[in-house]
Design an enzyme around this catalytic site. Structure first.
Site, PDB file in Angstrom:
ATOM      1  N   SER A   4       0.077   1.877   5.590  1.00  0.00           N
ATOM      2  CA  SER A   4      -0.889   1.690   4.510  1.00  0.00           C
ATOM      3  C   SER A   4      -1.621   0.349   4.602  1.00  0.00           C
ATOM      4  O   SER A   4      -2.774   0.252   4.172  1.00  0.00           O
ATOM      5  CB  SER A   4      -0.190   1.806   3.156  1.00  0.00           C
ATOM      6  N   HIS A  16       0.118  -2.641   0.650  1.00  0.00           N
ATOM      7  CA  HIS A  16      -1.207  -2.088   0.344  1.00  0.00           C
ATOM      8  C   HIS A  16      -2.174  -3.197  -0.061  1.00  0.00           C
ATOM      9  O   HIS A  16      -3.335  -3.210   0.359  1.00  0.00           O
ATOM     10  CB  HIS A  16      -1.095  -1.072  -0.796  1.00  0.00           C
TER      11      HIS A  16
END
Length: 406
Positions: free
Chosen positions: A280, A345
């Site tokens: 991610s 993230h």
């Protein structure tokens, strides 16, 4: 007196040499060595600059393009003609000429693109008919990623699919292969991360094993489950492959890897007891850079349904981020170690809206000529150094209780 005199030795030798020369075949003329591209343009430039001043007038430049325009793609010729009309001093220097004709990434190239964008009057790529399937695909990629029509035309003429977008495809295939192997080994494909032996894999980043430097990068090949892998793979292929087709493997690969490293380092600083898995960080770096580029060039981006597609992308990213937050605080399957962190993230997003945006906004231009590029590179380097020292000293100074190694 009447004796016959023999010819002089020198005359005899000369006659003998002539007879030998008649017997020997004449050597074939040597073929000239092929000229390098810059040598070719130098010869053309010198034809219009007999005084070797290093400059030619814009009028002569137009004449050169008209006489040798068949060697250029039509859209490139439009840009160069626009540049010829834009020079207020009426002259073009040799280096600008070579850079442009050789398709080099330079400030003069960008100048040509910008000037051509203001003066371009021919029909847009979307209006061209009779294109093959591959040509329509290249045109679609150009409209998906580039905000200026002259950039799109230049890319459309320049793209050769050699090399293909190998980086994103290779990373995606490796992630799928590792996931399948791990799924067979654990006999679990959905929410693999809840398996008691999941963290024993040597690729996962674990705070107790942070001295093993490869884990800051290899964690991208481990995913929490098929739902985690699926969304990352879709975003990598739908966003990463077109970006690599336009900007190249080196630039997109740099943004992706920078997002991956920033993600794991961010976890080691902000969520010190948690492990990290998934790609991610790299995916969010690319997607956030692409979305930011669209917003910053909203009027120029002509991709279809851009508002709807941006909304869908943001919803997918939010759902994935929400899943990661929920999983992080869900009761762990291997206490006292928590489930993997969601902070990676955020590290990816930070890279995307800084380094990533500079890369995407400078198509076919040297990044080292951009002051903003060096500012963001310096910021990234400072963050990496800070995180390294944090990992060396902070864990001991804070007397933090880390989960035992897997």
């Amino acid at each position: 007196m009447g004796e016959h005199l023999s010819p002089a030795p020198a005359v005899a030798a000369c006659a003998e040499a002539e007879r030998i020369e008649e017997l020997e075949p004449e050597p074939e003329p040597e073929e000239p060595l092929p000229m390098a591209p810059e040598d070719h343009w130098k010869v053309l430039f010198d034809q219009f600059d007999p005084g070797n001043t290093g400059y030619i007038s814009t009028g002569k430049f137009r004449s050169l393009l008209e006489s040798h325009g068949s060697e250029l793609d039509p859209h490139k010729r439009e840009v160069l003609l626009a540049l010829a009309d834009s020079h207020s001093d009426g002259h073009i220097c040799y280096q600008d000429f070579v850079n442009l004709m050789s398709n080099k990434r330079s400030n003069s190239f960008r100048q040509a693109i910008l000037q051509g964008n203001r003066r371009l009057c021919s029909k847009a790529l979307l209006e061209e008919k009779g294109l093959s399937l591959s040509q329509r695909l290249i045109r679609h990629v150009a409209y998906e990623t580039l905000p200026r029509e002259i950039d799109r035309k230049w890319y459309y003429d320049s793209y050769t699919c050699c090399p293909p977008p190998w980086f994103m495809i290779a990373i995606t295939l490796l992630e799928i292969a590792f996931f399948l192997y791990n799924g067979v080994a654990l006999d679990q494909f959905v929410l693999q991360v809840t398996h008691p032996h999941y963290l024993k894999n040597a690729l996962v980043y674990h705070p107790q094993l942070r001295a093993q430097a490869w884990r800051y990068l290899t964690y991208i090949f481990m995913h929490a489950g098929i739902e985690h892998l699926g969304l990352n793979v879709v975003l990598q292929l739908l966003v990463g492959v077109p970006l690599e087709m336009v900007h190249g493997a080196a630039r997109i690969g740099f943004v992706y890897v920078a997002g991956v490293v920033a993600g794991s380092l961010a976890v080691s600083v902000a969520d010190m007891t948690a492990p990290v898995v998934g790609s991610s960080g790299g995916v969010y770096a690319l997607v956030s850079a692409h979305l930011a580029n669209i917003v910053m060039n909203w009027s120029g981006m002509e991709c279809q349904f851009k508002l709807l597609r941006m909304a869908v992308a943001l919803i997918c990213m939010s759902m994935e981020f929400g899943r990661a937050v929920w999983l992080r605080f869900h009761p762990s399957a291997y206490p006292p170690c928590p489930h993997p962190s969601f902070v990676a993230h955020l590290g990816g997003v930070a890279v995307g809206i800084t380094l990533g945006v500079v890369v995407l906004r400078n198509y076919e231009q040297r990044l080292q000529d951009q002051s903003l590029w060096w500012i963001f590179v310096a910021m990234y380097a400072v963050f990496v150094l800070f995180a390294v020292f944090w990992n060396i000293f902070a864990y001991g100074l804070l007397d933090l209780r880390l989960p035992p190694p897997p």
